[in-house]
Design an enzyme around this catalytic site. Structure first.
Site, PDB file in Angstrom:
ATOM      1  CG  HIS A 141      -2.054  -1.019   1.101  1.00 54.13           C
ATOM      2  ND1 HIS A 141      -2.569  -1.465  -0.093  1.00 54.13           N
ATOM      3  CD2 HIS A 141      -2.733  -1.707   2.085  1.00 54.13           C
ATOM      4  CE1 HIS A 141      -3.523  -2.356   0.149  1.00 54.13           C
ATOM      5  NE2 HIS A 141      -3.636  -2.535   1.450  1.00 54.13           N
TER       6      HIS A 141
ATOM      7  CG  HIS B  49      -7.736  -0.275   2.223  1.00 54.62           C
ATOM      8  ND1 HIS B  49      -8.363  -1.009   3.216  1.00 54.62           N
ATOM      9  CD2 HIS B  49      -6.761  -1.059   1.735  1.00 54.62           C
ATOM     10  CE1 HIS B  49      -7.755  -2.173   3.329  1.00 54.62           C
ATOM     11  NE2 HIS B  49      -6.782  -2.236   2.438  1.00 54.62           N
TER      12      HIS B  49
ATOM     13  CD  GLU C 113      -8.330  -3.214  -0.784  1.00 54.86           C
ATOM     14  OE1 GLU C 113      -7.159  -2.873  -0.988  1.00 54.86           O
ATOM     15  OE2 GLU C 113      -8.613  -4.201  -0.083  1.00 54.86           O
TER      16      GLU C 113
HETATM   17  C1  BGC Z   1      -4.642  -6.339   1.614  1.00 55.25           C
HETATM   18  C2  BGC Z   1      -4.463  -7.139   2.878  1.00 55.25           C
HETATM   19  C3  BGC Z   1      -3.948  -6.213   3.946  1.00 55.25           C
HETATM   20  C4  BGC Z   1      -4.904  -5.083   4.129  1.00 55.25           C
HETATM   21  C5  BGC Z   1      -4.298  -4.057   5.064  1.00 55.25           C
HETATM   22  C6  BGC Z   1      -5.660  -5.294   1.885  1.00 55.25           C
HETATM   23  O1  BGC Z   1      -5.830  -4.529   0.737  1.00 55.25           O
HETATM   24  O2  BGC Z   1      -4.992  -7.140   0.529  1.00 55.25           O
HETATM   25  O3  BGC Z   1      -3.590  -8.207   2.687  1.00 55.25           O
HETATM   26  O4  BGC Z   1      -3.749  -6.877   5.159  1.00 55.25           O
HETATM   27  O5  BGC Z   1      -5.188  -4.458   2.912  1.00 55.25           O
HETATM   28  O6  BGC Z   1      -5.241  -3.405   5.760  1.00 55.25           O
END
Ligand code: BGC
Length: 348
Positions: free
Chosen positions: A103, A177, A313
Protein backbone atom coordinates in the site's frame (compact mmCIF):
# COMPACT_ATOMS: atom_id res chain seq x y z
CA UNK A 1 -20.62 21.71 1.72
CA UNK A 2 -20.31 21.69 5.47
CA UNK A 3 -16.66 21.78 6.60
CA UNK A 4 -15.01 21.93 10.00
CA UNK A 5 -11.55 21.77 11.46
CA UNK A 6 -10.56 18.34 12.78
CA UNK A 7 -6.99 19.02 13.90
CA UNK A 8 -3.52 19.49 12.52
CA UNK A 9 -1.01 17.03 11.11
CA UNK A 10 2.51 17.83 9.89
CA UNK A 11 1.72 21.42 10.85
CA UNK A 12 -1.18 21.60 8.40
CA UNK A 13 -4.86 21.96 8.92
CA UNK A 14 -7.00 18.86 8.64
CA UNK A 15 -10.72 19.25 8.04
CA UNK A 16 -13.88 17.18 7.79
CA UNK A 17 -16.20 17.74 4.84
CA UNK A 18 -19.78 16.52 4.58
CA UNK A 19 -20.94 15.66 1.08
CA UNK A 20 -24.64 15.15 0.40
CA UNK A 21 -25.06 12.04 -1.76
CA UNK A 22 -28.81 12.33 -2.35
CA UNK A 23 -31.53 9.86 -1.27
CA UNK A 24 -30.81 10.71 2.40
CA UNK A 25 -27.21 9.46 2.21
CA UNK A 26 -24.09 11.45 3.03
CA UNK A 27 -20.33 10.99 3.21
CA UNK A 28 -17.85 12.53 5.62
CA UNK A 29 -14.42 13.02 4.08
CA UNK A 30 -11.09 14.37 5.26
CA UNK A 31 -7.99 15.77 3.61
CA UNK A 32 -5.78 13.55 5.82
CA UNK A 33 -5.09 10.52 3.65
CA UNK A 34 -7.87 11.72 1.30
CA UNK A 35 -10.05 9.44 3.39
CA UNK A 36 -13.70 8.51 3.60
CA UNK A 37 -14.39 8.75 7.33
CA UNK A 38 -18.11 7.96 7.46
CA UNK A 39 -20.84 7.06 5.03
CA UNK A 40 -24.40 7.32 6.27
CA UNK A 41 -26.71 5.19 4.14
CA UNK A 42 -30.44 4.72 4.67
CA UNK A 43 -31.95 1.27 5.02
CA UNK A 44 -35.30 0.05 3.67
CA UNK A 45 -37.11 1.83 6.53
CA UNK A 46 -35.30 5.10 5.84
CA UNK A 47 -32.99 4.81 8.85
CA UNK A 48 -29.43 6.00 8.26
CA UNK A 49 -26.41 4.16 9.65
CA UNK A 50 -22.71 4.71 9.18
CA UNK A 51 -21.63 1.77 7.03
CA UNK A 52 -17.85 2.27 6.98
CA UNK A 53 -15.29 1.42 9.65
CA UNK A 54 -12.97 4.11 10.98
CA UNK A 55 -11.92 6.28 13.89
CA UNK A 56 -13.48 9.21 15.73
CA UNK A 57 -10.22 11.15 15.87
CA UNK A 58 -7.53 12.27 13.47
CA UNK A 59 -4.95 10.57 15.71
CA UNK A 60 -6.64 7.27 14.88
CA UNK A 61 -5.88 7.82 11.19
CA UNK A 62 -2.33 8.98 11.90
CA UNK A 63 -1.56 5.78 13.79
CA UNK A 64 -3.72 3.38 11.81
CA UNK A 65 -2.15 0.46 9.98
CA UNK A 66 -5.47 -0.93 8.68
CA UNK A 67 -6.03 1.72 5.98
CA UNK A 68 -9.63 2.52 7.00
CA UNK A 69 -11.25 4.49 4.16
CA UNK A 70 -8.01 6.06 2.94
CA UNK A 71 -6.67 6.68 -0.54
CA UNK A 72 -3.88 4.19 -1.06
CA UNK A 73 -0.86 5.06 -3.22
CA UNK A 74 1.45 5.10 -4.90
CA UNK A 75 0.78 1.42 -5.35
CA UNK A 76 -2.22 -0.37 -3.86
CA UNK A 77 -1.50 -3.83 -2.46
CA UNK A 78 1.85 -5.60 -2.69
CA UNK A 79 5.06 -5.21 -4.63
CA UNK A 80 7.10 -8.38 -4.18
CA UNK A 81 10.57 -8.18 -2.62
CA UNK A 82 9.91 -4.46 -2.05
CA UNK A 83 11.47 -3.49 -5.37
CA UNK A 84 10.63 -3.15 -9.01
CA UNK A 85 12.46 -2.61 -12.27
CA UNK A 86 11.36 0.06 -14.70
CA UNK A 87 13.30 1.23 -17.75
CA UNK A 88 16.18 -1.03 -16.71
CA UNK A 89 16.51 0.63 -13.32
CA UNK A 90 15.82 -1.03 -9.97
CA UNK A 91 13.75 0.95 -7.47
CA UNK A 92 13.96 -0.09 -3.83
CA UNK A 93 10.95 0.43 -1.60
CA UNK A 94 10.20 -0.03 2.09
CA UNK A 95 9.47 -3.60 3.15
CA UNK A 96 6.45 -3.03 5.41
CA UNK A 97 4.74 -6.41 4.97
CA UNK A 98 7.34 -9.08 5.64
CA UNK A 99 9.79 -8.79 2.75
CA UNK A 100 7.24 -7.07 0.56
CA UNK A 101 5.98 -3.53 0.04
CA UNK A 102 2.32 -2.89 0.91
CA UNK A 103 0.00 0.00 0.00
CA UNK A 104 2.69 2.51 -0.96
CA UNK A 105 4.79 2.10 2.19
CA UNK A 106 4.64 3.56 5.70
CA UNK A 107 4.72 7.14 4.39
CA UNK A 108 2.33 6.53 1.50
CA UNK A 109 -0.60 8.68 0.43
CA UNK A 110 -2.72 7.43 3.34
CA UNK A 111 -0.48 9.34 5.77
CA UNK A 112 -0.27 12.62 3.86
CA UNK A 113 -2.16 15.86 4.28
CA UNK A 114 -3.82 16.68 0.97
CA UNK A 115 -4.79 20.15 -0.28
CA UNK A 116 -8.59 20.44 -0.21
CA UNK A 117 -10.79 22.53 -2.48
CA UNK A 118 -14.57 22.55 -2.67
CA UNK A 119 -15.48 22.80 -6.33
CA UNK A 120 -18.76 23.02 -8.17
CA UNK A 121 -19.55 20.54 -10.88
CA UNK A 122 -22.59 19.67 -12.95
CA UNK A 123 -23.41 17.13 -10.23
CA UNK A 124 -23.26 19.79 -7.49
CA UNK A 125 -20.49 20.53 -5.01
CA UNK A 126 -17.55 18.15 -4.90
CA UNK A 127 -14.37 17.83 -2.86
CA UNK A 128 -11.10 17.97 -4.79
CA UNK A 129 -8.02 16.78 -2.91
CA UNK A 130 -4.54 17.35 -4.35
CA UNK A 131 -1.21 15.89 -3.38
CA UNK A 132 2.22 16.46 -4.85
CA UNK A 133 4.48 13.45 -4.38
CA UNK A 134 8.11 14.35 -5.10
CA UNK A 135 10.39 12.03 -7.07
CA UNK A 136 11.97 9.50 -4.72
CA UNK A 137 9.19 9.66 -2.15
CA UNK A 138 8.87 6.17 -0.64
CA UNK A 139 11.39 5.09 -3.30
CA UNK A 140 9.22 5.71 -6.38
CA UNK A 141 10.42 7.66 -9.43
CA UNK A 142 8.77 10.75 -10.91
CA UNK A 143 7.33 13.94 -9.51
CA UNK A 144 3.68 12.97 -9.37
CA UNK A 145 0.75 15.34 -9.05
CA UNK A 146 -2.30 13.44 -7.84
CA UNK A 147 -5.90 14.50 -7.62
CA UNK A 148 -8.85 12.72 -6.05
CA UNK A 149 -12.32 14.16 -6.51
CA UNK A 150 -15.17 12.93 -4.33
CA UNK A 151 -18.60 13.76 -5.67
CA UNK A 152 -22.18 12.58 -5.43
CA UNK A 153 -23.87 10.37 -7.99
CA UNK A 154 -27.01 12.28 -7.02
CA UNK A 155 -28.71 8.96 -6.37
CA UNK A 156 -27.18 8.01 -3.01
CA UNK A 157 -23.73 7.02 -4.24
CA UNK A 158 -20.18 8.27 -3.85
CA UNK A 159 -18.13 8.83 -6.98
CA UNK A 160 -14.34 8.92 -6.82
CA UNK A 161 -12.35 10.30 -9.76
CA UNK A 162 -8.59 9.80 -9.70
CA UNK A 163 -6.22 11.74 -11.93
CA UNK A 164 -2.44 12.06 -11.98
CA UNK A 165 0.54 13.02 -14.09
CA UNK A 166 4.24 12.35 -13.72
CA UNK A 167 7.34 13.93 -15.25
CA UNK A 168 9.10 10.55 -15.45
CA UNK A 169 7.86 7.05 -16.20
CA UNK A 170 6.58 5.54 -12.97
CA UNK A 171 3.97 3.13 -11.59
CA UNK A 172 0.68 4.21 -10.13
CA UNK A 173 -2.18 2.20 -8.68
CA UNK A 174 -4.61 4.24 -6.61
CA UNK A 175 -7.53 2.86 -4.68
CA UNK A 176 -9.82 3.54 -1.77
CA UNK A 177 -9.54 1.18 1.16
CA UNK A 178 -12.98 1.61 2.79
CA UNK A 179 -14.17 -1.29 4.93
CA UNK A 180 -17.94 -1.68 4.71
CA UNK A 181 -20.49 -3.26 6.99
CA UNK A 182 -23.99 -2.71 5.62
CA UNK A 183 -25.55 -3.50 9.00
CA UNK A 184 -23.68 -0.44 10.29
CA UNK A 185 -20.08 -0.20 11.49
CA UNK A 186 -19.59 -2.01 14.80
CA UNK A 187 -22.67 -4.19 14.17
CA UNK A 188 -20.94 -7.56 14.07
CA UNK A 189 -19.48 -9.63 11.25
CA UNK A 190 -20.10 -9.34 7.51
CA UNK A 191 -20.37 -13.09 6.84
CA UNK A 192 -24.14 -12.91 6.20
CA UNK A 193 -23.80 -10.24 3.51
CA UNK A 194 -24.49 -11.63 0.04
CA UNK A 195 -21.89 -10.88 -2.60
CA UNK A 196 -21.91 -10.97 -6.37
CA UNK A 197 -18.60 -10.44 -8.16
CA UNK A 198 -18.90 -9.83 -11.89
CA UNK A 199 -15.72 -11.73 -12.55
CA UNK A 200 -14.94 -15.09 -14.15
CA UNK A 201 -11.28 -15.25 -13.12
CA UNK A 202 -9.13 -14.45 -10.12
CA UNK A 203 -5.38 -14.26 -9.55
CA UNK A 204 -4.26 -16.87 -7.01
CA UNK A 205 -1.45 -15.96 -4.63
CA UNK A 206 1.47 -17.57 -2.89
CA UNK A 207 1.72 -17.81 0.90
CA UNK A 208 2.80 -14.12 1.06
CA UNK A 209 -0.34 -12.99 -0.78
CA UNK A 210 1.62 -12.19 -3.96
CA UNK A 211 -0.05 -13.26 -7.21
CA UNK A 212 1.64 -16.28 -8.76
CA UNK A 213 0.91 -14.88 -12.22
CA UNK A 214 -1.82 -17.42 -12.96
CA UNK A 215 -5.26 -16.22 -14.02
CA UNK A 216 -7.61 -18.97 -12.93
CA UNK A 217 -11.30 -19.60 -13.58
CA UNK A 218 -13.45 -19.21 -10.47
CA UNK A 219 -15.64 -22.14 -11.58
CA UNK A 220 -15.86 -24.86 -8.96
CA UNK A 221 -13.91 -22.85 -6.36
CA UNK A 222 -14.92 -20.84 -3.24
CA UNK A 223 -13.96 -17.81 -5.35
CA UNK A 224 -17.01 -18.17 -7.54
CA UNK A 225 -19.35 -15.27 -6.74
CA UNK A 226 -20.83 -15.04 -10.24
CA UNK A 227 -24.14 -15.93 -8.61
CA UNK A 228 -24.72 -14.17 -5.30
CA UNK A 229 -23.58 -16.07 -2.22
CA UNK A 230 -23.13 -15.22 1.46
CA UNK A 231 -19.57 -14.05 2.10
CA UNK A 232 -19.25 -16.60 4.91
CA UNK A 233 -20.60 -19.63 3.06
CA UNK A 234 -17.23 -20.98 1.88
CA UNK A 235 -14.74 -18.68 3.60
CA UNK A 236 -13.31 -21.39 5.84
CA UNK A 237 -13.13 -24.14 3.24
CA UNK A 238 -10.01 -26.21 3.42
CA UNK A 239 -7.86 -24.90 0.54
CA UNK A 240 -4.46 -23.22 0.22
CA UNK A 241 -5.80 -20.01 -1.26
CA UNK A 242 -8.11 -19.31 1.69
CA UNK A 243 -5.39 -20.38 4.09
CA UNK A 244 -2.86 -17.99 2.51
CA UNK A 245 -5.26 -15.06 2.77
CA UNK A 246 -6.73 -16.14 6.13
CA UNK A 247 -10.01 -15.78 4.26
CA UNK A 248 -10.66 -13.78 1.09
CA UNK A 249 -7.83 -11.40 0.24
CA UNK A 250 -7.54 -11.76 -3.51
CA UNK A 251 -7.75 -9.93 -6.78
CA UNK A 252 -10.57 -10.75 -9.20
CA UNK A 253 -10.45 -9.85 -12.89
CA UNK A 254 -13.34 -7.49 -13.61
CA UNK A 255 -15.50 -8.86 -16.45
CA UNK A 256 -15.24 -6.08 -18.96
CA UNK A 257 -17.30 -6.06 -22.10
CA UNK A 258 -16.58 -2.45 -22.96
CA UNK A 259 -14.20 0.29 -21.84
CA UNK A 260 -15.34 2.73 -19.17
CA UNK A 261 -17.27 2.21 -15.99
CA UNK A 262 -18.64 -1.25 -15.43
CA UNK A 263 -20.30 -3.05 -12.56
CA UNK A 264 -17.71 -5.11 -10.64
CA UNK A 265 -19.49 -6.07 -7.42
CA UNK A 266 -22.79 -5.97 -5.59
CA UNK A 267 -23.37 -6.65 -1.90
CA UNK A 268 -26.78 -7.09 -0.30
CA UNK A 269 -27.60 -7.13 3.38
CA UNK A 270 -30.99 -8.76 3.76
CA UNK A 271 -31.82 -7.53 7.27
CA UNK A 272 -31.37 -3.80 6.60
CA UNK A 273 -32.17 -4.04 2.89
CA UNK A 274 -29.02 -2.02 2.11
CA UNK A 275 -27.29 -2.67 -1.20
CA UNK A 276 -23.84 -1.57 -2.31
CA UNK A 277 -22.77 -1.67 -5.94
CA UNK A 278 -19.21 -1.01 -7.04
CA UNK A 279 -18.54 0.31 -10.53
CA UNK A 280 -15.07 0.94 -11.87
CA UNK A 281 -12.87 1.64 -14.86
CA UNK A 282 -10.07 -0.49 -13.37
CA UNK A 283 -9.15 -4.02 -14.46
CA UNK A 284 -9.12 -5.64 -11.00
CA UNK A 285 -10.89 -5.68 -7.68
CA UNK A 286 -9.45 -6.87 -4.36
CA UNK A 287 -12.06 -8.48 -2.16
CA UNK A 288 -10.68 -8.51 1.38
CA UNK A 289 -12.70 -9.75 4.35
CA UNK A 290 -10.94 -7.88 7.15
CA UNK A 291 -8.99 -10.98 8.13
CA UNK A 292 -6.38 -8.94 9.97
CA UNK A 293 -8.76 -6.88 12.10
CA UNK A 294 -7.98 -7.88 15.64
CA UNK A 295 -10.11 -5.98 18.13
CA UNK A 296 -9.42 -2.48 16.79
CA UNK A 297 -11.07 0.32 18.83
CA UNK A 298 -13.14 2.15 16.27
CA UNK A 299 -15.81 4.84 16.00
CA UNK A 300 -18.31 5.41 18.81
CA UNK A 301 -16.81 2.71 21.03
CA UNK A 302 -17.11 0.00 18.37
CA UNK A 303 -14.60 -2.84 18.44
CA UNK A 304 -13.68 -4.28 15.06
CA UNK A 305 -13.03 -8.00 15.23
CA UNK A 306 -11.81 -10.17 12.40
CA UNK A 307 -14.28 -10.05 9.49
CA UNK A 308 -16.35 -7.16 10.83
CA UNK A 309 -15.86 -5.28 7.56
CA UNK A 310 -15.08 -6.04 3.92
CA UNK A 311 -13.16 -4.05 1.32
CA UNK A 312 -13.75 -3.93 -2.42
CA UNK A 313 -10.64 -2.19 -3.69
CA UNK A 314 -10.61 -1.39 -7.38
CA UNK A 315 -7.08 -1.62 -8.73
CA UNK A 316 -4.41 -2.81 -11.13
CA UNK A 317 -3.48 -6.33 -10.12
CA UNK A 318 -1.06 -6.65 -7.18
CA UNK A 319 2.64 -6.92 -8.13
CA UNK A 320 1.67 -6.52 -11.78
CA UNK A 321 5.05 -5.25 -12.99
CA UNK A 322 6.37 -8.74 -12.30
CA UNK A 323 3.84 -10.37 -14.64
CA UNK A 324 3.97 -9.00 -18.17
CA UNK A 325 0.55 -10.40 -19.08
CA UNK A 326 -1.21 -8.43 -16.30
CA UNK A 327 -2.62 -5.00 -17.27
CA UNK A 328 0.22 -2.49 -17.04
CA UNK A 329 0.29 -0.07 -14.08
CA UNK A 330 2.96 2.07 -15.75
CA UNK A 331 2.25 5.77 -15.98
CA UNK A 332 4.40 7.27 -18.71
CA UNK A 333 5.90 10.73 -18.39
CA UNK A 334 3.40 13.32 -19.54
CA UNK A 335 0.49 10.90 -19.82
CA UNK A 336 -2.60 11.27 -17.70
CA UNK A 337 -3.69 8.62 -15.21
CA UNK A 338 -7.47 8.69 -14.99
CA UNK A 339 -9.78 6.28 -13.23
CA UNK A 340 -13.20 6.31 -11.65
CA UNK A 341 -14.87 4.18 -9.00
CA UNK A 342 -18.43 4.51 -7.76
CA UNK A 343 -19.79 3.14 -4.51
CA UNK A 344 -23.52 3.24 -5.16
CA UNK A 345 -25.92 2.71 -2.23
CA UNK A 346 -29.59 1.81 -2.37
CA UNK A 347 -32.03 -0.26 -0.36
CA UNK A 348 -34.89 -2.62 -1.04
C1 BGC B 1 -4.64 -6.34 1.61
C2 BGC B 1 -4.46 -7.14 2.88
C3 BGC B 1 -3.95 -6.21 3.95
C4 BGC B 1 -4.90 -5.08 4.13
C5 BGC B 1 -4.30 -4.06 5.06
C6 BGC B 1 -5.66 -5.29 1.89
O1 BGC B 1 -5.83 -4.53 0.74
O2 BGC B 1 -4.99 -7.14 0.53
O3 BGC B 1 -3.59 -8.21 2.69
O4 BGC B 1 -3.75 -6.88 5.16
O5 BGC B 1 -5.19 -4.46 2.91
O6 BGC B 1 -5.24 -3.40 5.76
Amino acid sequence: MERKTWGTASGRQVELFTLDLGQGNRAVLTNFGAALVSLYAVDSRGTAADVVLGYDSLEGYEQCDKYFGVTVGRYANRIGGAQFTLGGKVYKLAANDGQNHLHGGPGGFAKRVWEPEVISTAAGEALKLRYFSPAGEEGYPGNVQVEVVYSSTGTGGLRIDYAATSDEDTVLNLTNHAYFNLAGQGQGLILDHELTLYADYFTPTDAESLPTGEIVSVAGTPFDFRAKAPIGARIDEDCDQLRFGKGYDHNWVVRRTEPGLCLAARVEHAESGRILEVLTTKPGIQFYTGNYLDGVQGKGGAVYERRSGFCLETQYFPNSLRHGHFPSPILRAGERYQHTTIYQFSSK
